[in-house]
Design a protein around this motif. Structure first.
Motif, mmCIF file in Angstrom:
data_model
loop_
_atom_site.group_PDB
_atom_site.id
_atom_site.type_symbol
_atom_site.label_atom_id
_atom_site.label_comp_id
_atom_site.label_asym_id
_atom_site.label_seq_id
_atom_site.Cartn_x
_atom_site.Cartn_y
_atom_site.Cartn_z
ATOM 1 N N ASP A 248 -3.964 -2.059 -10.139
ATOM 2 C CA ASP A 248 -3.243 -3.152 -9.462
ATOM 3 C C ASP A 248 -4.248 -4.488 -9.719
ATOM 4 O O ASP A 248 -5.006 -4.551 -8.984
ATOM 5 N N ASP B 100 0.782 -1.173 -0.127
ATOM 6 C CA ASP B 100 -0.075 -0.093 -0.025
ATOM 7 C C ASP B 100 0.872 1.174 0.053
ATOM 8 O O ASP B 100 0.630 2.341 -0.703
ATOM 9 N N MET B 101 1.835 1.420 0.615
ATOM 10 C CA MET B 101 2.877 2.388 0.861
ATOM 11 C C MET B 101 3.540 2.635 -0.699
ATOM 12 O O MET B 101 3.440 3.910 -0.964
ATOM 13 N N LEU C 29 0.913 5.874 -7.546
ATOM 14 C CA LEU C 29 -0.245 6.714 -7.853
ATOM 15 C C LEU C 29 0.213 8.393 -7.995
ATOM 16 O O LEU C 29 -0.231 9.127 -8.767
ATOM 17 N N PRO C 30 0.811 8.965 -7.104
ATOM 18 C CA PRO C 30 1.519 10.201 -7.130
ATOM 19 C C PRO C 30 2.050 10.592 -8.519
ATOM 20 O O PRO C 30 1.811 11.508 -9.139
ATOM 21 N N LYS D 126 -0.179 10.159 -11.436
ATOM 22 C CA LYS D 126 -1.184 11.567 -11.558
ATOM 23 C C LYS D 126 -0.354 12.599 -12.067
ATOM 24 O O LYS D 126 -0.654 13.461 -13.049
ATOM 25 N N LYS E 27 2.275 1.780 -3.322
ATOM 26 C CA LYS E 27 0.991 2.277 -4.419
ATOM 27 C C LYS E 27 0.656 3.683 -4.161
ATOM 28 O O LYS E 27 0.667 4.544 -4.919
ATOM 29 N N ASN E 28 0.586 3.852 -2.892
ATOM 30 C CA ASN E 28 -0.059 5.290 -2.584
ATOM 31 C C ASN E 28 0.799 6.522 -2.505
ATOM 32 O O ASN E 28 0.567 7.468 -2.597
ATOM 33 N N ARG E 29 2.233 6.148 -2.247
ATOM 34 C CA ARG E 29 3.145 7.035 -2.040
ATOM 35 C C ARG E 29 4.284 7.440 -3.270
ATOM 36 O O ARG E 29 4.762 8.371 -3.269
#
Length: 306
Positions: A270, A250-251, A258-259, A262, A253-255
């Motif tokens: 995923d 999750d880290m 995904l950023p 974008k 992907k999210n940090r």
């Protein structure tokens, strides 16, 4: 005596330059390697291309997508490659005057951590070390001194990687001793339906992304944006126990993913929690599908945005 020594040295150097040029010339005429094959593709227009390492090379059926999407595609992935070499595959493809509208890039979480100085595929690119971008990339990954020797010391690279870019490669370009293991689209042909022995025989771990790997990831994002290519990022399913062994998915992907997606206008999907990851009969090993797995995976790929 001194004059003879100087003449001998000059003749020897000239001989090495001649060998260097001859070997590079014939090796680049060869096409049994994915990098050299890609060099033969020039000034062609494609609707889509798939990029990545072995999980793209072996797990994509471009001909199926061409029929399903009614579009023209190519697989420019390279098995055993890292993020830097994947960037070079895309760079060389575009440098040859080719165009593509959509690129589908499989990014695995552990690619942000893997060392870029792995020598498994470096030899494939050495005939192109005279390109400034290739030279710069290798300087970052393998050190400036080593990259300098590969580029400027005649025949040095061929001696160091003699079993890969030596006499046999030259002979193969002339009399075709070795056939390509991939089809005209760049997809691997030898897919097995074997059910491998899979499982997790290591402790759960964290992935620690490296700055240089992130820089190379940005290079792929940037070159797509610069060339007005729609970039679609995705992560292919892996065996569930392998996935469960990565503690910070999750880290990452999210940090990271995904950023950056974008920022550069890319999309990301995923598939690591896809139902296919629950069926061990679909895998050759912990991270690669067998033929049945690929057939089922392609049903999801067919639904990719295009």
């Amino acid at each position: 005596m001194a004059k003879k020594v100087i003449i001998f040295i000059l003749v020897t150097i000239a001989g090495f330059y001649a060998l260097n040029y001859t070997y590079d010339y014939f090796i680049r005429k060869n096409d049994f390697n994915k990098v050299w094959w890609l060099d033969h593709i020039k000034k062609k227009d494609y609707d889509f291309a798939f990029l990545g390492h072995s999980r793209v090379y072996t797990m994509i059926q471009t001909d199926t997508l061409e029929k399903y999407w009614n579009k023209k595609g190519i697989n420019i992935s390279l098995d055993g490659s890292n993020v830097s070499q994947q960037y070079l595959m895309l760079y060389l493809f575009l440098k040859n005057g080719n165009t593509v509208k959509d690129v589908y890039y499989n990014i695995d979480f552990n690619e942000f951590e893997n060392h870029l100085n792995n020598e498994m595929r470096v030899w494939c690119f050495l005939p192109y070390i005279y390109d400034d971008v290739v030279y710069t990339e290798f300087g970052k990954a393998y050190g400036e001194k080593r990259a300098f020797c590969w580029r400027y010391l005649p025949f040095y690279k061929n001696v160091e990687f003699n079993s890969k870019i030596g006499f046999l490669s030259v002979a193969n370009s002339i009399i075709k001793l070795e056939k390509k293991p991939f089809n005209k689209y760049g997809d691997f042909k030898g897919i097995s339906n074997h059910k491998g022995k899979i499982g997790r025989n290591y402790l759960p771990n964290y992935i620690y992304p490296q700055l240089l790997n992130l820089e190379e990831f940005r290079n792929i994002l940037s070159i797509c944006k610069k060339n007005n290519i729609r970039l679609h990022l995705y992560t292919t399913p892996i065996w569930k126990e392998t996935r469960e062994g990565i503690m910070n998915i999750d880290m990452i992907k999210n940090r990271i993913i995904l950023p950056l997606a974008k920022e550069y206008g890319a999309t990301y999907q995923d598939f690591t929690f896809n139902p296919l990851a629950e069926n061990r009969d679909l895998f050759l090993d912990n991270t690669h599908f067998n033929l049945e797995g690929i057939n089922q995976w392609m049903k999801y790929v067919e639904k990719f945005p295009h």
